[in-house]
Motif scaffolding. Sequence first.
Motif, PDB file in Angstrom:
ATOM      1  N   UNK A 126      -9.594 -66.585 -15.614  1.00 47.90           N
ATOM      2  CA  UNK A 126      -8.520 -67.228 -16.368  1.00 47.90           C
ATOM      3  C   UNK A 126      -8.902 -68.645 -16.786  1.00 47.90           C
ATOM      4  N   UNK A 127      -9.538 -69.373 -15.891  1.00 45.69           N
ATOM      5  CA  UNK A 127      -9.941 -70.754 -16.178  1.00 45.69           C
ATOM      6  C   UNK A 127     -10.938 -70.797 -17.332  1.00 45.69           C
ATOM      7  N   UNK A 128     -11.883 -69.855 -17.359  1.00 46.49           N
ATOM      8  CA  UNK A 128     -12.855 -69.799 -18.445  1.00 46.49           C
ATOM      9  C   UNK A 128     -12.150 -69.491 -19.763  1.00 46.49           C
ATOM     10  N   UNK A 129     -11.225 -68.555 -19.722  1.00 41.77           N
ATOM     11  CA  UNK A 129     -10.470 -68.192 -20.927  1.00 41.77           C
ATOM     12  C   UNK A 129      -9.680 -69.385 -21.464  1.00 41.77           C
ATOM     13  N   UNK A 130      -9.023 -70.119 -20.583  1.00 42.54           N
ATOM     14  CA  UNK A 130      -8.199 -71.241 -21.028  1.00 42.54           C
ATOM     15  C   UNK A 130      -9.042 -72.385 -21.571  1.00 42.54           C
ATOM     16  N   UNK A 131     -10.239 -72.529 -21.059  1.00 44.48           N
ATOM     17  CA  UNK A 131     -11.132 -73.582 -21.550  1.00 44.48           C
ATOM     18  C   UNK A 131     -11.581 -73.305 -22.975  1.00 44.48           C
ATOM     19  N   UNK A 132     -11.884 -72.039 -23.264  1.00 44.11           N
ATOM     20  CA  UNK A 132     -12.360 -71.666 -24.603  1.00 44.11           C
ATOM     21  C   UNK A 132     -11.912 -70.244 -24.926  1.00 44.11           C
ATOM     22  N   UNK A 133     -10.664 -70.075 -25.381  1.00 43.43           N
ATOM     23  CA  UNK A 133     -10.142 -68.732 -25.677  1.00 43.43           C
ATOM     24  C   UNK A 133     -10.960 -67.983 -26.730  1.00 43.43           C
ATOM     25  N   UNK A 134     -11.575 -68.718 -27.653  1.00 44.83           N
ATOM     26  CA  UNK A 134     -12.364 -68.062 -28.700  1.00 44.83           C
ATOM     27  C   UNK A 134     -13.643 -67.458 -28.129  1.00 44.83           C
ATOM     28  N   UNK A 135     -14.158 -68.071 -27.085  1.00 47.72           N
ATOM     29  CA  UNK A 135     -15.389 -67.585 -26.459  1.00 47.72           C
ATOM     30  C   UNK A 135     -15.106 -66.415 -25.519  1.00 47.72           C
ATOM     31  N   UNK A 136     -13.975 -66.470 -24.815  1.00 46.18           N
ATOM     32  CA  UNK A 136     -13.626 -65.402 -23.882  1.00 46.18           C
ATOM     33  C   UNK A 136     -12.138 -65.103 -24.017  1.00 46.18           C
ATOM     34  N   UNK A 137     -11.828 -63.965 -24.653  1.00 47.26           N
ATOM     35  CA  UNK A 137     -10.432 -63.574 -24.811  1.00 47.26           C
ATOM     36  C   UNK A 137      -9.864 -63.139 -23.460  1.00 47.26           C
ATOM     37  N   UNK A 138      -8.534 -63.072 -23.380  1.00 42.67           N
ATOM     38  CA  UNK A 138      -7.898 -62.647 -22.135  1.00 42.67           C
ATOM     39  C   UNK A 138      -8.256 -61.197 -21.819  1.00 42.67           C
ATOM     40  N   UNK A 139      -8.341 -60.368 -22.854  1.00 40.67           N
ATOM     41  CA  UNK A 139      -8.713 -58.962 -22.647  1.00 40.67           C
ATOM     42  C   UNK A 139     -10.121 -58.843 -22.096  1.00 40.67           C
ATOM     43  N   UNK A 140     -11.047 -59.625 -22.651  1.00 38.95           N
ATOM     44  CA  UNK A 140     -12.428 -59.592 -22.171  1.00 38.95           C
ATOM     45  C   UNK A 140     -12.531 -60.193 -20.771  1.00 38.95           C
ATOM     46  N   UNK A 141     -11.738 -61.221 -20.498  1.00 39.42           N
ATOM     47  CA  UNK A 141     -11.735 -61.817 -19.153  1.00 39.42           C
ATOM     48  C   UNK A 141     -11.293 -60.781 -18.126  1.00 39.42           C
ATOM     49  N   UNK A 142     -10.261 -60.027 -18.451  1.00 35.32           N
ATOM     50  CA  UNK A 142      -9.776 -58.992 -17.530  1.00 35.32           C
ATOM     51  C   UNK A 142     -10.825 -57.891 -17.366  1.00 35.32           C
ATOM     52  N   UNK A 143     -11.502 -57.526 -18.463  1.00 29.97           N
ATOM     53  CA  UNK A 143     -12.529 -56.486 -18.372  1.00 29.97           C
ATOM     54  C   UNK A 143     -13.672 -56.932 -17.456  1.00 29.97           C
ATOM     55  N   UNK A 144     -14.128 -58.164 -17.611  1.00 24.69           N
ATOM     56  CA  UNK A 144     -15.229 -58.668 -16.781  1.00 24.69           C
ATOM     57  C   UNK A 144     -14.820 -58.783 -15.319  1.00 24.69           C
ATOM     58  N   UNK A 145     -13.581 -59.198 -15.097  1.00 28.46           N
ATOM     59  CA  UNK A 145     -13.093 -59.286 -13.717  1.00 28.46           C
ATOM     60  C   UNK A 145     -13.069 -57.910 -13.063  1.00 28.46           C
TER      61      UNK A 145
END
Length: 236
Positions: A126-145
């Motif tokens: 979540x922290x990575x997503x909030x820092x740069x949403x364009x680089x890591x979307x919430x959907x991709x963050x959840x997939x990687x997690x």
Amino acid sequence: MPKHTPLTDQVVTVCFAPGEDADWFSASEKVNDLLNVNGTPARRYHVRHRRFIGWITRFLDYYLVDTARRFGAITKAAGGRKGRLDLNSGAATAATQARLRWHAWNQYMNSTPNTRREARTWEDFQAIHRTDPAKLSLTEARRRFEQQPRIVAMLAYSGAHDFNPYELAIYQAGEHAYAGLHWRIAIVGDLLITAEGKLLKPASDTIADRMRFFNEAIKYLRSLKPSARLCAVTIS
């Protein structure tokens, strides 16, 4: 929606000032005023019965809100006078269940080499997503997690317990921390509205901020007199 997701229903504990109507409808109005959502009563409190006349009081719902019964006897309620709600019993039950769940999880995680290593928590992604949403979307963050071996194993578990991967941070913090979180949830819920109309909530979704909130909320609840009224409301 998947079985395990960071977006779930929440429970709001509402405290009433002396003289106020203390039913679940009034509690829902307070929730709507502060959070702009509707709620329903949550029968989550154990009910205390007096030692010597408990055989009578267990059938009487005075000073209680939205009770549940078994064979005519009251077992739980959505709220009521603090003195009639057995908060300690609810906390003890939640702590015991959490300890059993943590031990099962710990044994399961240590059963294979690829799940013994700690995984990155949902909060990290979540922290990575909030820092740069364009680089890591919430959907991709959840997939990687969720693609981490430890998370896959938790999702694949089919035993007697239910392992929520979005609680990974507190699982990895150890048995005491995990049980401590869940007995606090049993007493407070997820948010608290004070009798003065103030909304208490975590500063963020991190475990640290949630624990700070729980400690503040429990301190407030302990300061209330036994005659104070509470009501638990579920919101989506």
